[in-house]
Design a protein around this motif. Structure first.
Motif, PDB file in Angstrom:
ATOM      1  N   UNK A   1       0.962  -1.419  -0.112  1.00 38.50           N
ATOM      2  CA  UNK A   1      -0.156  -0.178  -0.052  1.00 38.50           C
ATOM      3  C   UNK A   1       0.825   1.278  -0.034  1.00 38.50           C
ATOM      4  N   UNK A   2       1.859   1.145   0.738  1.00 32.90           N
ATOM      5  CA  UNK A   2       2.918   2.452   0.752  1.00 32.90           C
ATOM      6  C   UNK A   2       3.453   2.551  -0.516  1.00 32.90           C
ATOM      7  N   UNK A   3       3.896   1.602  -1.325  1.00 31.43           N
ATOM      8  CA  UNK A   3       4.674   1.841  -2.189  1.00 31.43           C
ATOM      9  C   UNK A   3       3.545   2.080  -3.574  1.00 31.43           C
ATOM     10  N   UNK A   4       2.362   1.699  -3.430  1.00 30.07           N
ATOM     11  CA  UNK A   4       1.279   2.135  -4.392  1.00 30.07           C
ATOM     12  C   UNK A   4       1.128   3.395  -4.138  1.00 30.07           C
ATOM     13  N   UNK A   5       0.910   3.936  -3.117  1.00 32.21           N
ATOM     14  CA  UNK A   5       0.543   5.613  -2.698  1.00 32.21           C
ATOM     15  C   UNK A   5       1.941   6.248  -3.473  1.00 32.21           C
ATOM     16  N   UNK A   6       3.043   5.998  -2.889  1.00 38.43           N
ATOM     17  CA  UNK A   6       4.431   6.852  -3.494  1.00 38.43           C
ATOM     18  C   UNK A   6       4.389   6.588  -4.985  1.00 38.43           C
ATOM     19  N   UNK A   7       4.262   5.314  -5.712  1.00 38.32           N
ATOM     20  CA  UNK A   7       4.673   5.395  -7.072  1.00 38.32           C
ATOM     21  C   UNK A   7       3.294   5.889  -7.719  1.00 38.32           C
ATOM     22  N   UNK A   8       1.942   5.553  -7.409  1.00 39.50           N
ATOM     23  CA  UNK A   8       0.892   5.942  -8.113  1.00 39.50           C
ATOM     24  C   UNK A   8       0.516   7.610  -8.117  1.00 39.50           C
ATOM     25  N   UNK A   9       0.687   8.059  -6.768  1.00 42.86           N
ATOM     26  CA  UNK A   9       0.295   9.285  -6.395  1.00 42.86           C
ATOM     27  C   UNK A   9       1.436  10.465  -6.235  1.00 42.86           C
ATOM     28  N   UNK A  10       2.294   9.860  -5.507  1.00 41.44           N
ATOM     29  CA  UNK A  10       3.193  10.625  -4.951  1.00 41.44           C
ATOM     30  C   UNK A  10       4.323  11.077  -6.005  1.00 41.44           C
ATOM     31  N   UNK A  11       4.982  10.532  -6.502  1.00 36.55           N
ATOM     32  CA  UNK A  11       6.072  10.784  -7.773  1.00 36.55           C
ATOM     33  C   UNK A  11       4.995  11.226  -8.792  1.00 36.55           C
ATOM     34  N   UNK A  12       4.214  11.003  -9.352  1.00 35.58           N
ATOM     35  CA  UNK A  12       3.417  11.543 -10.455  1.00 35.58           C
ATOM     36  C   UNK A  12       2.954  13.031 -10.106  1.00 35.58           C
ATOM     37  N   UNK A  13       2.470  13.201  -8.824  1.00 34.05           N
ATOM     38  CA  UNK A  13       2.385  14.514  -8.248  1.00 34.05           C
ATOM     39  C   UNK A  13       3.362  15.466  -8.538  1.00 34.05           C
ATOM     40  N   UNK A  14       4.524  14.913  -8.146  1.00 34.27           N
ATOM     41  CA  UNK A  14       5.793  16.020  -7.982  1.00 34.27           C
ATOM     42  C   UNK A  14       6.375  16.271  -9.506  1.00 34.27           C
ATOM     43  N   UNK A  15       6.142  15.067 -10.232  1.00 37.60           N
ATOM     44  CA  UNK A  15       6.275  15.545 -11.769  1.00 37.60           C
ATOM     45  C   UNK A  15       5.490  16.347 -12.286  1.00 37.60           C
ATOM     46  N   UNK A  16       4.341  16.125 -12.163  1.00 34.18           N
ATOM     47  CA  UNK A  16       3.327  17.157 -12.780  1.00 34.18           C
ATOM     48  C   UNK A  16       3.658  18.765 -12.172  1.00 34.18           C
ATOM     49  N   UNK A  17       3.975  18.864 -10.884  1.00 31.19           N
ATOM     50  CA  UNK A  17       4.413  20.214 -10.273  1.00 31.19           C
ATOM     51  C   UNK A  17       5.769  20.805 -10.976  1.00 31.19           C
ATOM     52  N   UNK A  18       6.553  19.831 -11.531  1.00 27.73           N
ATOM     53  CA  UNK A  18       7.603  20.182 -12.042  1.00 27.73           C
ATOM     54  C   UNK A  18       7.351  20.624 -13.608  1.00 27.73           C
TER      55      UNK A  18
ATOM     56  N   UNK B   1       4.488  22.025 -14.482  1.00 22.31           N
ATOM     57  CA  UNK B   1       3.832  23.193 -14.558  1.00 22.31           C
ATOM     58  C   UNK B   1       4.884  24.399 -14.220  1.00 22.31           C
ATOM     59  N   UNK B   2       6.064  23.902 -13.478  1.00 18.34           N
ATOM     60  CA  UNK B   2       7.013  25.033 -13.313  1.00 18.34           C
ATOM     61  C   UNK B   2       7.505  25.319 -14.766  1.00 18.34           C
ATOM     62  N   UNK B   3       7.842  24.573 -15.329  1.00 18.42           N
ATOM     63  CA  UNK B   3       8.427  24.987 -16.896  1.00 18.42           C
ATOM     64  C   UNK B   3       7.558  25.262 -17.830  1.00 18.42           C
ATOM     65  N   UNK B   4       6.503  25.731 -17.480  1.00 14.80           N
ATOM     66  CA  UNK B   4       5.516  26.060 -18.474  1.00 14.80           C
ATOM     67  C   UNK B   4       5.720  27.246 -19.605  1.00 14.80           C
ATOM     68  N   UNK B   5       6.431  28.254 -19.318  1.00 17.55           N
ATOM     69  CA  UNK B   5       6.999  29.314 -19.992  1.00 17.55           C
ATOM     70  C   UNK B   5       8.329  29.093 -20.737  1.00 17.55           C
TER      71      UNK B   5
END
Length: 121
Positions: free
Chosen positions: A35-52, A54-58
């Motif tokens: 469960x911990x690995x699922x939350x980390x890999x399915x939600x945590x890391x993709x959310x971090x990558x999506x935030x990165x 949006x930072x490079x949007x311009x």
């Protein structure tokens, strides 16, 4: 003698390592680990990558980063599903059978989890 290097992708190595760890944990540990690995890999890391992303949007390299990040997001989600399946299997198996899983059984579980998670994802 040290651990030999294996051929294969990093994702396959993460799956092999999670099989190895889950096979040695008690049933509740295997479920919690999955469960911990699922939350980390399915939600945590993709959310971090999506935030990165949006930072490079311009930036001029936005499209290159987007395609790279989207492939990595999909890859991490696949790993998350595979780790959840591994945790669920070894949680049930270790509850019913109180022995260590053999290397052959671990290999079969790793192969099946990768195969099934590709179909789910």
């Amino acid at each position: 003698m040290g651990r030999g290097y294996r051929n294969g992708s990093s994702g396959a190595q993460i799956v092999r390592d999670s099989v190895y760890i889950s096979a040695r944990l008690p049933w509740w540990g295997a479920i919690g680990f999955g469960a911990a690995l699922f939350v980390l890999f399915y939600f945590g890391i993709p959310a971090y990558l999506e935030s990165k992303m949006t930072e490079t949007n311009g930036s001029m390299a936005t499209q290159a980063f987007e395609s790279l990040f989207l492939r990595r997001i999909h890859w991490f989600e696949w790993i998350g599903v595979a780790c959840a399946l591994i945790g669920a299997f070894f949680g049930i198996r270790n509850y019913l059978v109180h022995g260590c899983a053999s290397n052959r059984e671990q290999g079969i579980v790793g192969f099946l989890s990768k195969l099934i998670s590709r179909g789910i994802d």
